[in-house]
Design a protein around this motif. Structure first.
Motif, PDB file in Angstrom:
ATOM      1  N   CYS A   1      45.780  41.574  28.664  1.00 61.98           N
ATOM      2  CA  CYS A   1      46.895  41.292  29.892  1.00 61.98           C
ATOM      3  C   CYS A   1      46.688  40.400  30.614  1.00 61.98           C
ATOM      4  CB  CYS A   1      46.888  42.500  30.657  1.00 61.98           C
ATOM      5  SG  CYS A   1      45.611  42.915  31.682  1.00 61.98           S
ATOM      6  N   GLY A   2      45.341  39.638  30.669  1.00 62.72           N
ATOM      7  CA  GLY A   2      45.249  38.480  31.342  1.00 62.72           C
ATOM      8  C   GLY A   2      44.749  38.694  32.734  1.00 62.72           C
ATOM      9  N   ALA A   3      44.395  39.943  33.191  1.00 62.20           N
ATOM     10  CA  ALA A   3      43.778  40.266  34.327  1.00 62.20           C
ATOM     11  C   ALA A   3      42.408  40.124  34.592  1.00 62.20           C
ATOM     12  CB  ALA A   3      44.076  41.982  34.946  1.00 62.20           C
ATOM     13  N   LYS A   4      42.205  39.510  35.848  1.00 65.16           N
ATOM     14  CA  LYS A   4      40.826  39.161  36.247  1.00 65.16           C
ATOM     15  C   LYS A   4      40.031  40.286  37.091  1.00 65.16           C
ATOM     16  CE  LYS A   4      41.120  34.093  36.049  1.00 65.16           C
ATOM     17  NZ  LYS A   4      40.861  33.005  36.551  1.00 65.16           N
ATOM     18  N   SER A   5      39.024  40.648  36.886  1.00 69.46           N
ATOM     19  CA  SER A   5      37.957  41.540  37.337  1.00 69.46           C
ATOM     20  C   SER A   5      36.591  41.158  37.686  1.00 69.46           C
ATOM     21  CB  SER A   5      37.988  42.923  36.460  1.00 69.46           C
ATOM     22  OG  SER A   5      39.174  43.232  36.279  1.00 69.46           O
ATOM     23  N   GLU A   6      36.107  41.566  38.815  1.00 73.28           N
ATOM     24  CA  GLU A   6      34.653  41.227  39.075  1.00 73.28           C
ATOM     25  C   GLU A   6      33.854  42.381  38.979  1.00 73.28           C
ATOM     26  OE1 GLU A   6      34.890  39.630  42.983  1.00 73.28           O
ATOM     27  OE2 GLU A   6      35.337  37.676  42.156  1.00 73.28           O
ATOM     28  N   PHE A   7      32.644  42.371  38.375  1.00 73.44           N
ATOM     29  CA  PHE A   7      31.800  43.529  38.111  1.00 73.44           C
ATOM     30  C   PHE A   7      30.289  42.915  38.602  1.00 73.44           C
ATOM     31  CE2 PHE A   7      35.114  43.735  34.875  1.00 73.44           C
ATOM     32  CZ  PHE A   7      35.521  45.116  34.964  1.00 73.44           C
TER      33      PHE A   7
ATOM     34  N   MET B   1      21.621  41.825  42.244  1.00 76.57           N
ATOM     35  CA  MET B   1      22.162  41.801  41.210  1.00 76.57           C
ATOM     36  C   MET B   1      23.544  40.974  41.375  1.00 76.57           C
ATOM     37  SD  MET B   1      22.729  45.274  38.995  1.00 76.57           S
ATOM     38  CE  MET B   1      22.812  46.509  40.320  1.00 76.57           C
ATOM     39  N   PRO B   2      23.731  39.903  40.542  1.00 73.53           N
ATOM     40  CA  PRO B   2      25.022  39.011  40.570  1.00 73.53           C
ATOM     41  C   PRO B   2      26.326  39.670  40.085  1.00 73.53           C
ATOM     42  CG  PRO B   2      23.780  38.535  38.687  1.00 73.53           C
ATOM     43  CD  PRO B   2      22.957  39.495  39.328  1.00 73.53           C
ATOM     44  N   ILE B   3      27.384  38.812  40.642  1.00 70.22           N
ATOM     45  CA  ILE B   3      28.746  39.436  40.354  1.00 70.22           C
ATOM     46  C   ILE B   3      29.505  38.518  39.173  1.00 70.22           C
ATOM     47  CG2 ILE B   3      30.967  39.702  41.251  1.00 70.22           C
ATOM     48  CD1 ILE B   3      29.765  40.166  44.100  1.00 70.22           C
ATOM     49  N   PHE B   4      29.620  39.021  38.182  1.00 69.65           N
ATOM     50  CA  PHE B   4      30.362  38.434  37.226  1.00 69.65           C
ATOM     51  C   PHE B   4      31.946  38.454  37.124  1.00 69.65           C
ATOM     52  CE2 PHE B   4      25.934  38.681  35.697  1.00 69.65           C
ATOM     53  CZ  PHE B   4      25.652  37.406  35.694  1.00 69.65           C
ATOM     54  N   GLU B   5      32.488  37.598  36.625  1.00 71.14           N
ATOM     55  CA  GLU B   5      34.144  37.614  36.833  1.00 71.14           C
ATOM     56  C   GLU B   5      34.363  37.701  35.082  1.00 71.14           C
ATOM     57  OE1 GLU B   5      38.029  35.220  38.296  1.00 71.14           O
ATOM     58  OE2 GLU B   5      36.014  34.462  38.399  1.00 71.14           O
ATOM     59  N   TYR B   6      35.301  38.695  34.884  1.00 70.80           N
ATOM     60  CA  TYR B   6      35.937  38.924  33.551  1.00 70.80           C
ATOM     61  C   TYR B   6      37.360  38.816  33.470  1.00 70.80           C
ATOM     62  CZ  TYR B   6      31.482  40.328  31.884  1.00 70.80           C
ATOM     63  OH  TYR B   6      29.948  40.556  31.499  1.00 70.80           O
ATOM     64  N   LYS B   7      38.000  38.188  32.389  1.00 73.45           N
ATOM     65  CA  LYS B   7      39.190  38.050  32.041  1.00 73.45           C
ATOM     66  C   LYS B   7      39.684  38.940  30.826  1.00 73.45           C
ATOM     67  CE  LYS B   7      43.085  34.851  31.523  1.00 73.45           C
ATOM     68  NZ  LYS B   7      43.599  33.738  31.468  1.00 73.45           N
ATOM     69  N   CYS B   8      40.688  39.874  31.113  1.00 76.04           N
ATOM     70  CA  CYS B   8      41.184  40.565  29.892  1.00 76.04           C
ATOM     71  C   CYS B   8      41.862  39.873  29.126  1.00 76.04           C
ATOM     72  CB  CYS B   8      41.958  41.739  30.523  1.00 76.04           C
ATOM     73  SG  CYS B   8      42.637  42.863  29.262  1.00 76.04           S
ATOM     74  N   LYS B   9      41.342  40.134  27.764  1.00 71.15           N
ATOM     75  CA  LYS B   9      42.167  39.195  26.504  1.00 71.15           C
ATOM     76  C   LYS B   9      43.669  39.732  26.299  1.00 71.15           C
ATOM     77  CE  LYS B   9      37.964  37.933  24.128  1.00 71.15           C
ATOM     78  NZ  LYS B   9      37.137  38.059  22.873  1.00 71.15           N
TER      79      LYS B   9
END
Length: 66
Positions: A11-17, A1-9
């Motif tokens: 607070c702007g924090a980035k997370s990987e899932f 499974m690949p890792i995808f990066e997301y940004k919170c609309k």
């Protein structure tokens, strides 16, 4: 499974899932708990920098980047 990066609309924090491609799963921000996450295009990195200064790293032995 690949890792995808997301940004919170919110607070702007980035997370990987880790998720399956095409998944419609909603993720929550790890910082503020918001569920308003936007998938972002992230860069892929493998190996070392292209501006290597190690001797013999260029095919001709005279690398213009060093």
């Amino acid at each position: 499974m690949p890792i995808f990066e997301y940004k919170c609309k919110k607070c702007g924090a980035k997370s990987e899932f880790l998720e399956k491609s095409g998944s419609s799963k909603k993720h929550k921000c790890e910082k503020c708990g918001s569920d308003e996450m936007q998938k972002v295009v992230s860069t892929f990195s493998a190996g070392s920098s292209s501006k290597s200064t190690q001797s013999g790293s260029c095919p001709t032995g005279t690398c213009p980047l060093s």
